[in-house]
Design a protein around this motif. Structure first.
Motif, PDB file in Angstrom:
ATOM      1  N   ILE B 294       9.162   0.683  -2.486  1.00 59.99           N
ATOM      2  CA  ILE B 294       9.472   1.021  -3.886  1.00 59.99           C
ATOM      3  C   ILE B 294       8.506   0.293  -4.827  1.00 59.99           C
ATOM      4  O   ILE B 294       7.985   0.884  -5.774  1.00 59.99           O
ATOM      5  CB  ILE B 294      10.945   0.688  -4.210  1.00 59.99           C
ATOM      6  CG1 ILE B 294      11.845   1.716  -3.528  1.00 59.99           C
ATOM      7  CG2 ILE B 294      11.204   0.690  -5.712  1.00 59.99           C
ATOM      8  CD1 ILE B 294      13.313   1.402  -3.597  1.00 59.99           C
ATOM      9  N   LEU B 295       8.222  -0.958  -4.531  1.00 53.27           N
ATOM     10  CA  LEU B 295       7.263  -1.713  -5.342  1.00 53.27           C
ATOM     11  C   LEU B 295       5.897  -1.026  -5.319  1.00 53.27           C
ATOM     12  O   LEU B 295       5.255  -0.837  -6.352  1.00 53.27           O
ATOM     13  CB  LEU B 295       7.151  -3.145  -4.805  1.00 53.27           C
ATOM     14  CG  LEU B 295       6.220  -4.062  -5.588  1.00 53.27           C
ATOM     15  CD1 LEU B 295       6.832  -4.451  -6.921  1.00 53.27           C
ATOM     16  CD2 LEU B 295       5.913  -5.326  -4.799  1.00 53.27           C
ATOM     17  N   PHE B 296       5.484  -0.587  -4.134  1.00 52.07           N
ATOM     18  CA  PHE B 296       4.178   0.058  -4.017  1.00 52.07           C
ATOM     19  C   PHE B 296       4.165   1.435  -4.656  1.00 52.07           C
ATOM     20  O   PHE B 296       3.139   1.859  -5.187  1.00 52.07           O
ATOM     21  CB  PHE B 296       3.734   0.128  -2.556  1.00 52.07           C
ATOM     22  CG  PHE B 296       3.055  -1.124  -2.133  1.00 52.07           C
ATOM     23  CD1 PHE B 296       1.734  -1.361  -2.475  1.00 52.07           C
ATOM     24  CD2 PHE B 296       3.724  -2.103  -1.446  1.00 52.07           C
ATOM     25  CE1 PHE B 296       1.111  -2.543  -2.127  1.00 52.07           C
ATOM     26  CE2 PHE B 296       3.116  -3.284  -1.092  1.00 52.07           C
ATOM     27  CZ  PHE B 296       1.808  -3.511  -1.432  1.00 52.07           C
ATOM     28  N   LEU B 297       5.295   2.121  -4.621  1.00 49.20           N
ATOM     29  CA  LEU B 297       5.357   3.431  -5.281  1.00 49.20           C
ATOM     30  C   LEU B 297       5.057   3.252  -6.771  1.00 49.20           C
ATOM     31  O   LEU B 297       4.260   4.016  -7.343  1.00 49.20           O
ATOM     32  CB  LEU B 297       6.744   4.061  -5.074  1.00 49.20           C
ATOM     33  CG  LEU B 297       6.946   5.408  -5.754  1.00 49.20           C
ATOM     34  CD1 LEU B 297       6.033   6.456  -5.139  1.00 49.20           C
ATOM     35  CD2 LEU B 297       8.393   5.868  -5.631  1.00 49.20           C
ATOM     36  N   TRP B 298       5.645   2.244  -7.385  1.00 45.55           N
ATOM     37  CA  TRP B 298       5.390   1.985  -8.808  1.00 45.55           C
ATOM     38  C   TRP B 298       3.931   1.646  -9.036  1.00 45.55           C
ATOM     39  O   TRP B 298       3.305   2.160  -9.960  1.00 45.55           O
ATOM     40  CB  TRP B 298       6.261   0.813  -9.296  1.00 45.55           C
ATOM     41  CG  TRP B 298       7.628   1.246  -9.678  1.00 45.55           C
ATOM     42  CD1 TRP B 298       8.726   1.276  -8.878  1.00 45.55           C
ATOM     43  CD2 TRP B 298       8.062   1.728 -10.952  1.00 45.55           C
ATOM     44  NE1 TRP B 298       9.806   1.747  -9.574  1.00 45.55           N
ATOM     45  CE2 TRP B 298       9.434   2.023 -10.856  1.00 45.55           C
ATOM     46  CE3 TRP B 298       7.414   1.936 -12.174  1.00 45.55           C
ATOM     47  CZ2 TRP B 298      10.182   2.512 -11.915  1.00 45.55           C
ATOM     48  CZ3 TRP B 298       8.152   2.426 -13.240  1.00 45.55           C
ATOM     49  CH2 TRP B 298       9.517   2.711 -13.109  1.00 45.55           C
ATOM     50  N   ILE B 299       3.397   0.775  -8.194  1.00 46.84           N
ATOM     51  CA  ILE B 299       1.998   0.362  -8.373  1.00 46.84           C
ATOM     52  C   ILE B 299       1.065   1.566  -8.210  1.00 46.84           C
ATOM     53  O   ILE B 299       0.146   1.777  -8.998  1.00 46.84           O
ATOM     54  CB  ILE B 299       1.624  -0.769  -7.387  1.00 46.84           C
ATOM     55  CG1 ILE B 299       2.400  -2.047  -7.754  1.00 46.84           C
ATOM     56  CG2 ILE B 299       0.132  -1.053  -7.391  1.00 46.84           C
ATOM     57  CD1 ILE B 299       2.200  -3.216  -6.805  1.00 46.84           C
ATOM     58  N   LEU B 300       1.354   2.412  -7.205  1.00 46.25           N
ATOM     59  CA  LEU B 300       0.509   3.590  -6.971  1.00 46.25           C
ATOM     60  C   LEU B 300       0.574   4.550  -8.152  1.00 46.25           C
ATOM     61  O   LEU B 300      -0.437   5.112  -8.569  1.00 46.25           O
ATOM     62  CB  LEU B 300       0.949   4.311  -5.690  1.00 46.25           C
ATOM     63  CG  LEU B 300       0.568   3.638  -4.368  1.00 46.25           C
ATOM     64  CD1 LEU B 300       1.264   4.319  -3.198  1.00 46.25           C
ATOM     65  CD2 LEU B 300      -0.939   3.677  -4.160  1.00 46.25           C
TER      66      LEU B 300
END
Lengths: 87, 616
Positions: B294-300
C-alpha cells in the motif's frame, strides 16, 4: 536421527550462505576448491563449469557507469568510479 | 561508420533529456522492468540489455541517465557524456546513438539532439510520446525533420506494446551514416526555432487549461503545502486502515500452517526449527507485505502522476532552511522505499557538498524495511481509536515517526551545511505534464516490489531466522537446570552480554539479540523477536507464536516499546546502506561518520524517550 540430520543440513546451508555473503573471498576460495575437487573426481563437465563460474569474482562494487557492472567483474575499472563532484 | 562484424551485436545507446521515456523504451525493447517514473532523474546509472530485432539482428542496448546538455553538471550526466563521446574508460563508444526526444516538448529536447549531432556519430532520432503530441494538436513532419537533422527520425510510444515498431524497422535497416556536424559556433537555439517553424504545425491550439488550473492549487504557497501534508497523511492512514484485513488473513494463514506442521511432525528439533524458527520468524515478516504494498502504491501513483517534482518545488524553501536545495527532495523521497536507491539518486545533485549531505541524511528517511517494526510495535502498544472522529490513532503515531525522521534529517543537514546553501542557489527543475497513472505500470511496480520483498524473506530473512533459531536452541540446558532453556543458549548469553549497554534504554536481552540480525535487514528484527519469544515461551502454542503482536505487551512496558521505536527512527541497522555510501563516496570516513552519528542519535533519543515515558 533423520530430524537431526535435516536440521544440521539446513543450519549448515544458512551458515555457508552468510559466510559467502559476508566474506566473498572465502566463498570464491570455496568454489575454487570445489571445482578442483570435482576435476580430480572426474565429475561431469557441466558441474565443474558451474563451480568454476562461481569462482569468478563478482564483487558488486561497480558504480553502474560502464559495462563492467553488466559483465562478470561488476567492479569499476581503475579511475572510472563515480565520486561526489566528479564532472 | 565502421562496419559492424556480423557476429557482433550492434551496440546502441538510448540518450536524451531526462523524463523523455528512455527507460520506458528500454523496457519495451528488452522486456526488462527497469523503474520508470514521471520525473527527471529516475535513471542515474547505465542499464544494459539485449534483444533481437524481428529480422534477427542482435542488439545490445544501453539506457543512459538523462542529460540536458553534453556540458555535464552532475555525475550522472558525466556518465552519459563520456559514453556517447567514447571517452569513458573501459567502455567502447556505441555504434548507434538513439536520441530519444519527447515529441510534446521538442523546443527543449531538440537542442540536445543537435548537441549529439555535433559528436559526429551515427544517430537516429526516436520521437517518443508521439501519441500525446498528436492529441495536443501537433503535426510533425518526420521526413522533413530527418532531412534537417541529417539522421533518420522514427515515431515511438514507449508505453504501448507495439510502440517501438518503427524503431525496430530502422534497426533492421543498414546503419545510417553519421550526420555532418554543424559549424562549432552555431546558435543551436536559433536552429531549433527554425526547425520547429518548418517541421511542426498545430492542427488546433494547445490547451493546457486543466494543468494550469491544477498547478495554481498544487503550487500555491499556502494550499500547496496543505495538499502535500494531506496526501502524506492519508498515505499513512491508508497503510494501517486498508492493510488490516489482508494482514489478518496472512496472519491466520501462518498460524494455520504452523498448527498443521506442529500436528504432522513429532516433537523434536525439526518441528521446532519449522514452527518456532521459520514459520514464526519469516511468517511474522510476511504478514507486513500488504502494508508495504500500500505504501508503494501511493509512492508509485505520486511518481507516475508527475506530482513529485512539484512537491520538490514546494519543499525547496524548507530544504533551503536546512541548507539544501529542492533537488535533494527526490533522492530523499526515494529513500522512503529504500536508502540504497535513494543514495544512488543523489548523483543528480550538482553541488558535491549538497550531494554529500543528502547521502548523510538519506538513512534518516524511514525506509520500507522499518515499516514492519513500526507497525508491529504500534499495533501492539498504541490503541486503535479514532481521533477527532476521522483519524486513526495508530496512523497518527506512524505519521509522527516518519515526521521525526524527516525533521531530524533537516536538522542534521542544517548542522552539516553550517550555514546557507551552497553554490546551487536556485532550484531549476522541469515540471512534467500531469499523467494518469497507467494501471499496468502500477501493477508491474507492485509485483516487482512484492517479488523483491518475498525474495528477501526467502533468502535473507529465512536464513537469519534459521541461524537465530540455532543460536537460541543450542546448547541445551544442563540436566537439572532451572529457568527457560533459551537462557542457556548462545543467543541468550549474547543477549545478556549486550544487556548492560542497552538496559538504560529499557531494552531486555531479547531485544538485544534481535538487534544483531537487524543489521542485515531491519525487518529481520521482527522475525528474530518472534523466534526468540516462540522458543523462550515454552507454553506458547503454534498459533500464538505467529502472533507476536499479542505476546509483546505481556513482556514489555510501553516505555520500552517507545524507546525501541525511537531507536529505529535513527539507527543505521542496514549494512547495505553503509556499503552503498562507501561505494558512492569512495570514503570509509564518510561511512564511519554516518554510522557513528546515527548510532549516537539513536542511543540518546531512545534513552530520553524511555526516561520521559517512565515519568508518565
Amino acid at each position: 536421527m533423520i530430524q537431526s540430520l535435516l536440521v544440521t543440513g539446513v543450519v549448515m546451508a544458512c551458515v555457508l550462505y552468510w559466510t559467502g555473503r559476508l566474506f566473498p573471498r572465502v566463498r570464491l576460495a570455496g568454489w575454487r576448491m570445489t571445482a578442483t575437487a570435482l576435476r580430480h573426481l572426474g565429475a561431469p563437465r557441466h558441474l565443474r563449469d558451474l563451480a568454476m563460474q562461481r569462482a569468478i569474482p563478482r564483487t558488486g562494487g561497480g558504480c553502474g557507469g560502464c559495462s563492467a557492472c553488466a559483465e562478470t567483474r561488476r567492479a569499476c575499472p581503475p579511475d572510472t568510479k563515480q565520486t561526489p563532484g566528479q564532472k | 561508420m565502421n562496419m559492424i562484424p556480423p557476429t557482433r551485436a550492434l551496440r546502441i545507446a538510448l540518450v536524451g533529456n531526462p523524463n523523455c521515456g528512455k527507460t520506458a523504451l528500454f523496457n519495451l525493447l528488452t522486456g526488462s522492468r527497469q523503474k520508470v517514473a514521471n520525473y527527471a532523474g529516475a535513471t542515474v546509472e547505465r542499464k544494459e540489455g539485449r534483444f533481437t530485432t524481428p529480422q534477427g539482428h542482435a542488439i545490445q542496448v544501453l539506457d543512459l541517465p538523462g542529460a540536458y546538455s553534453l556540458v555535464a553538471t552532475s555525475p550522472d550526466e558525466a556518465v552519459t557524456r563520456d559514453i556517447c563521446a567514447g571517452t569513458y574508460r573501459g567502455e567502447a563508444a556505441p555504434d548507434l546513438l538513439v536520441c530519444v526526444a519527447d515529441a510534446t516538448n521538442l523546443r527543449l529536447h531538440l537542442r540536445f539532439v543537435l548537441e549529439m549531432r555535433q559528436l559526429g556519430r551515427p544517430m537516429v532520432l526516436a520521437l517518443n510520446m508521439i501519441d500525446a503530441a498528436r492529441r495536443k494538436g501537433m503535426d510533425i513532419d518526420l521526413p522533413r525533420l530527418a532531412a534537417e537533422l541529417g539522421a533518420p527520425v522514427v515515431a515511438t510510444v514507449g508505453i504501448r506494446r507495439n510502440g517501438a515498431r518503427d524503431l525496430l524497422a530502422q534497426l533492421d535497416a543498414p546503419p545510417p551514416p553519421a550526420p555532418t556536424p554543424l559549424p562549432p559556433d552555431t546558435d543551436l537555439h536559433a536552429i531549433v526555432r527554425r526547425i520547429l517553424g518548418e517541421c511542426v504545425t498545430r492542427t488546433h491550439p494547445v490547451s493546457g487549461a486543466i494543468e494550469d488550473r491544477l498547478d495554481r492549487w498544487v503550487l500555491h504557497p499556502v494550499w500547496g503545502p496543505v495538499i502535500l501534508t494531506v496526501l502524506l497523511f492519508v498515505m499513512f492512514q491508508a497503510v494501517f486502515a486498508w492493510a488490516q484485513p489482508l494482514m489478518d488473513g496472512i496472519d491466520a494463514g501462518m498460524g494455520w500452517i504452523g498448527e498443521q506442521v506442529g500436528h504432522l511432525l513429532p516433537d523434536g528439533a525439526l518441528r521446532s526449527l519449522l514452527v518456532n524458527g521459520i514459520i514464526a520468524g519469516a511468517g511474522s515478516v510476511v504478514t507486513f507485505l500488504p502494508q508495504i504494498l500500500i505504501l508503494f502504491l501511493w509512492i508509485l501513483v505520486l511518481e507516475e502522476s508527475g506530482y513529485l517534482p512539484r512537491a520538490a518545488f514546494l519543499l525547496d524553501p524548507i530544504m533551503s532552511l536546512a541548507g539544501l536545495s529542492g533537488r535533494s527532495f527526490i533522492p530523499l523521497l526515494s529513500s522512503f522505499a529504500c536508502a540504497v536507491p535513494g543514495i544512488m539518486a543523489t548523483r543528480t545533485i550538482q553541488n558535491p557538498r549538497d550531494r554529500l549531505v543528502t547521502i548523510l541524511i538519506a538513512p534518516l528517511m524511514t525506509c520500507s524495511a522499518r515499516l514492519p517494526v513500526y507497525t508491529l510495535l504500534i499495533g501492539a502498544f498504541v490503541p486503535q481509536r479514532a481521533v477527532w472522529g476521522v483519524l486513526n490513532m495508530q496512523g497518527l503515531v506512524l505519521f509522527g515517526l516518519y515526521a521525526a525522521g524527516i525533521l531530524s534529517a533537516l536538522l542534521v543537514a542544517r548542522i552539516a551545511r553550517r550555514g546557507g546553501r551552497g553554490q546551487e542557489a536556485a532550484l531549476l527543475m522541469e515540471l512534467p505534464a500531469y499523467r494518469l497513472p497507467n494501471p499496468r505500470d502500477l501493477l508491474l511496480g507492485l509485483t516487482e516490489r512484492a517479488r523483491i520483498f518475498l525474495r528477501r524473506v526467502g533468502t535473507t530473512i529465512v536464513s537469519l531466522t534459521v541461524l537465530l533459531w540455532a543460536l537460541s536452541s543450542f546448547p541445551a540446558p544442563p540436566a537439572g537446570a532451572t529457568g527457560p532453556a533459551i537462557d542457556w543458549s548462545l543467543a541468550g548469553r549474547i543477549g545478556h552480554l549486550m544487556l548492560p549497554i542497552f538496559a538504560p534504554l529499557g531494552f531486555n536481552w531479547q531485544i538485544c539479540v534481535a538487534l544483531i540480525p537487524g543489521l542485515a535487514a531491519r525487518e529481520v528484527a521482527v522475525g528474530a523477536l518472534a523466534t526468540v519469544y516462540a522458543i523462550g515461551d515454552a507454553g506458547a502454542d503454534t498459533d500464538q507464536a505467529a502472533m507476536l503482536g499479542h505476546l509483546l505487551p505481556a513482556h514489555w512496558s510501553v516505555a520500552t516499546a517507545l524507546s525501541l521505536l525511537a531507536w529505529y527512527v535513527y539507527a543505521p541497522q542496514c549494512v547495505a546502506t553503509l556499503a552503498v555510501i562507501r561505494r558512492e563516496t569512495a570514503s570509509w570516513r564518510v561511512v564511519a561518520i554516518t554510522a557513528g552519528y546515527l548510532f549516537a542519535l539513536a542511543y540518546v533519543t531512545a534513552l530520553l524517550t524511555y526516561r520521559l515515558a517512565l515519568l508518565f
